[in-house]
Design a protein around this motif. Structure first.
Motif, PDB file in Angstrom:
ATOM      1  N   ALA A  22       0.636  -1.180  -0.020  1.00  0.00           N
ATOM      2  CA  ALA A  22      -0.098   0.040  -0.171  1.00  0.00           C
ATOM      3  C   ALA A  22       0.817   1.369   0.001  1.00  0.00           C
ATOM      4  CB  ALA A  22      -1.086  -0.087   1.239  1.00  0.00           C
ATOM      5  N   ASP A  23       2.150   1.208   0.863  1.00  0.00           N
ATOM      6  CA  ASP A  23       2.782   2.433   0.999  1.00  0.00           C
ATOM      7  C   ASP A  23       3.404   2.568  -0.412  1.00  0.00           C
ATOM      8  OD1 ASP A  23       2.254   2.847   3.670  1.00  0.00           O
ATOM      9  OD2 ASP A  23       4.025   2.265   4.623  1.00  0.00           O
ATOM     10  N   HIS A  24       3.819   1.522  -1.188  1.00  0.00           N
ATOM     11  CA  HIS A  24       4.742   1.671  -2.511  1.00  0.00           C
ATOM     12  C   HIS A  24       3.684   2.306  -3.390  1.00  0.00           C
ATOM     13  CE1 HIS A  24       5.997  -0.311  -6.345  1.00  0.00           C
ATOM     14  NE2 HIS A  24       7.105   0.445  -6.022  1.00  0.00           N
ATOM     15  N   ILE A  25       2.331   1.765  -3.675  1.00  0.00           N
ATOM     16  CA  ILE A  25       1.263   2.287  -4.426  1.00  0.00           C
ATOM     17  C   ILE A  25       1.088   3.722  -4.107  1.00  0.00           C
ATOM     18  CG2 ILE A  25      -1.135   2.205  -5.280  1.00  0.00           C
ATOM     19  CD1 ILE A  25      -0.745  -0.894  -5.055  1.00  0.00           C
ATOM     20  N   ALA A  26       1.125   4.022  -2.824  1.00  0.00           N
ATOM     21  CA  ALA A  26       0.889   5.405  -2.396  1.00  0.00           C
ATOM     22  C   ALA A  26       1.900   6.344  -2.758  1.00  0.00           C
ATOM     23  CB  ALA A  26       0.310   5.513  -0.945  1.00  0.00           C
ATOM     24  N   GLN A  27       2.972   5.867  -2.735  1.00  0.00           N
ATOM     25  CA  GLN A  27       4.092   6.680  -3.112  1.00  0.00           C
ATOM     26  C   GLN A  27       4.151   7.064  -4.624  1.00  0.00           C
ATOM     27  OE1 GLN A  27       6.487   8.232  -1.031  1.00  0.00           O
ATOM     28  NE2 GLN A  27       6.844   9.235  -2.921  1.00  0.00           N
ATOM     29  N   GLN A  28       3.624   5.911  -5.327  1.00  0.00           N
ATOM     30  CA  GLN A  28       3.510   6.110  -6.907  1.00  0.00           C
ATOM     31  C   GLN A  28       2.606   7.162  -7.190  1.00  0.00           C
ATOM     32  OE1 GLN A  28       3.016   2.206  -8.041  1.00  0.00           O
ATOM     33  NE2 GLN A  28       4.978   2.160  -8.955  1.00  0.00           N
ATOM     34  N   ILE A  29       1.423   7.165  -6.423  1.00  0.00           N
ATOM     35  CA  ILE A  29       0.386   8.018  -6.497  1.00  0.00           C
ATOM     36  C   ILE A  29       0.736   9.374  -6.412  1.00  0.00           C
ATOM     37  CG2 ILE A  29      -1.781   8.824  -5.800  1.00  0.00           C
ATOM     38  CD1 ILE A  29      -2.695   5.907  -5.416  1.00  0.00           C
ATOM     39  N   ALA A  30       1.455   9.598  -5.208  1.00  0.00           N
ATOM     40  CA  ALA A  30       2.078  11.094  -4.908  1.00  0.00           C
ATOM     41  C   ALA A  30       2.888  11.568  -5.548  1.00  0.00           C
ATOM     42  CB  ALA A  30       2.760  10.971  -3.446  1.00  0.00           C
ATOM     43  N   ASP A  31       3.881  10.731  -6.207  1.00  0.00           N
ATOM     44  CA  ASP A  31       4.940  11.142  -7.331  1.00  0.00           C
ATOM     45  C   ASP A  31       4.597  11.304  -8.689  1.00  0.00           C
ATOM     46  OD1 ASP A  31       6.723  10.573  -5.415  1.00  0.00           O
ATOM     47  OD2 ASP A  31       7.572   8.624  -6.300  1.00  0.00           O
ATOM     48  N   GLY A  32       2.974  11.232  -8.862  1.00  0.00           N
ATOM     49  CA  GLY A  32       2.302  11.284 -10.199  1.00  0.00           C
ATOM     50  C   GLY A  32       2.697  10.322 -11.125  1.00  0.00           C
ATOM     51  N   ARG A  33       3.315   9.120 -10.772  1.00  0.00           N
ATOM     52  CA  ARG A  33       3.550   7.934 -11.823  1.00  0.00           C
ATOM     53  C   ARG A  33       2.221   7.127 -12.018  1.00  0.00           C
ATOM     54  NH1 ARG A  33       8.080   4.825  -8.954  1.00  0.00           N
ATOM     55  NH2 ARG A  33       7.498   5.924  -7.058  1.00  0.00           N
ATOM     56  N   LEU A  34       1.273   7.574 -10.975  1.00  0.00           N
ATOM     57  CA  LEU A  34      -0.002   7.003 -11.111  1.00  0.00           C
ATOM     58  C   LEU A  34      -0.956   8.265 -10.921  1.00  0.00           C
ATOM     59  CD1 LEU A  34      -0.151   3.608  -9.103  1.00  0.00           C
ATOM     60  CD2 LEU A  34      -0.464   3.946 -11.609  1.00  0.00           C
ATOM     61  N   PRO A  35      -1.280   8.983 -12.151  1.00  0.00           N
ATOM     62  CA  PRO A  35      -2.244  10.037 -12.058  1.00  0.00           C
ATOM     63  C   PRO A  35      -3.574   9.618 -11.820  1.00  0.00           C
ATOM     64  CG  PRO A  35      -1.838   9.466 -14.331  1.00  0.00           C
ATOM     65  CD  PRO A  35      -0.879   8.474 -13.291  1.00  0.00           C
ATOM     66  N   VAL A  36      -4.231  10.613 -11.150  1.00  0.00           N
ATOM     67  CA  VAL A  36      -5.663  10.730 -10.832  1.00  0.00           C
ATOM     68  C   VAL A  36      -6.452   9.978 -12.088  1.00  0.00           C
ATOM     69  CG1 VAL A  36      -7.779  12.012 -10.606  1.00  0.00           C
ATOM     70  CG2 VAL A  36      -5.849  12.463  -9.521  1.00  0.00           C
ATOM     71  N   GLY A  37      -7.167   8.925 -11.834  1.00  0.00           N
ATOM     72  CA  GLY A  37      -7.881   8.275 -12.961  1.00  0.00           C
ATOM     73  C   GLY A  37      -7.423   6.940 -13.510  1.00  0.00           C
ATOM     74  N   ALA A  38      -6.121   7.089 -13.095  1.00  0.00           N
ATOM     75  CA  ALA A  38      -5.374   5.827 -13.617  1.00  0.00           C
ATOM     76  C   ALA A  38      -6.104   4.484 -13.146  1.00  0.00           C
ATOM     77  CB  ALA A  38      -3.827   5.884 -13.355  1.00  0.00           C
TER      78      ALA A  38
END
Length: 87
Positions: A22-38
């Protein structure tokens, strides 16, 4: 999800495996590697990518939902949520 930055998952270590994921995915979201809607990969694919059980992935996704980072649409998948207003 790029696998060049996959976290080290130690089932015998002190940190819960689902929290590491969960922390790994949350970091990808925070970094923009997983943008809103991805769309996140499916649970089976994610389990294979991380080398963990599908039930552990399901718990990690539930953790992300509880944090308000993703939404799950039945029959469609799990997507990165809009950040709450004010963030």
């Amino acid at each position: 999800m790029p696998d060049d930055d996959m976290p080290v998952i130690d089932p015998a270590g002190p940190q819960l495996v689902y929290v590491v994921v969960a922390d790994h995915i949350a970091q990808q979201i925070a970094d923009g590697r997983l943008p809103v809607g991805a769309r996140l990969m499916g649970e089976l694919a994610m389990a294979e990518a991380y080398g963990i059980a599908r039930m552990t992935v399901a718990r990690a996704v539930r953790e992300l939902r509880e944090r308000g980072l993703v939404i799950t649409v039945r029959g469609k998948g799990t997507f990165v949520a809009e950040p709450p207003a004010g963030d």
